[in-house]
Design a protein around this motif. Sequence first.
Motif, PDB file in Angstrom:
ATOM      1  N   GLY A 111     -13.354 -31.706 -29.419  1.00 20.32           N
ATOM      2  CA  GLY A 111     -12.360 -32.475 -28.691  1.00 20.32           C
ATOM      3  C   GLY A 111     -11.806 -33.605 -29.521  1.00 20.32           C
TER       4      GLY A 111
ATOM      5  N   TYR B 169      -2.579 -36.544 -25.295  1.00 20.83           N
ATOM      6  CA  TYR B 169      -2.918 -35.336 -24.552  1.00 20.83           C
ATOM      7  C   TYR B 169      -1.737 -34.965 -23.654  1.00 20.83           C
TER       8      TYR B 169
ATOM      9  N   LEU C 225      -9.724 -31.882 -20.132  1.00 24.15           N
ATOM     10  CA  LEU C 225     -10.668 -32.916 -20.569  1.00 24.15           C
ATOM     11  C   LEU C 225     -11.536 -33.375 -19.407  1.00 24.15           C
TER      12      LEU C 225
ATOM     13  N   ARG D  35     -14.021 -30.728 -18.562  1.00 22.72           N
ATOM     14  CA  ARG D  35     -15.055 -30.641 -19.595  1.00 22.72           C
ATOM     15  C   ARG D  35     -16.052 -31.785 -19.473  1.00 22.72           C
TER      16      ARG D  35
END
Length: 156
Positions: free
Chosen positions: A83, A120, A128, A131
């Motif tokens: 990430g 992003y 995100l 996750r």
Amino acid sequence: MEYGTKIIEEPEFLLETEKKCSLAIVRDRVRFMRLLKSGEAKTQSAAGKAISLSERQAQWLWRVYQQEGLSGLLKKPAWGYWGKLSSVQISHLRQFLLDDQAETLADIQTYLLNNLGVEYSISGISDLCNRLKINGAARAAKNGPSCQCPPTARGG
């Protein structure tokens, strides 16, 4: 040691390179060098602590820089992609969310860009949040603009 003379890249170049890095680990490596070059950190240990590294890891970064230069630090790690955010940045994001400062995914997107320098897309923010198991924000992607959705909105 006088890092200002040992590091050949200028702090401005390092800052620009840091901003262009998409992987957090690579960005942190460049930040480590910039902190040493600019004098913000006087030792490898201090620069390492600024990016949440142990003294041993900081020594390793310095050794890689001495042997391979900045290009050695810019190599992607062999273990895969984790990430754009470092663990420190993730903790800042979690605190931002705990303080109830975000009502929408767009608020999170703006925070990441303005405060952490990481870009992003809205769908990327949703991924995100999923996750990182940030439930309220992940629900907002499916249920509208508010991050304050009831717990049953995702099916339990």
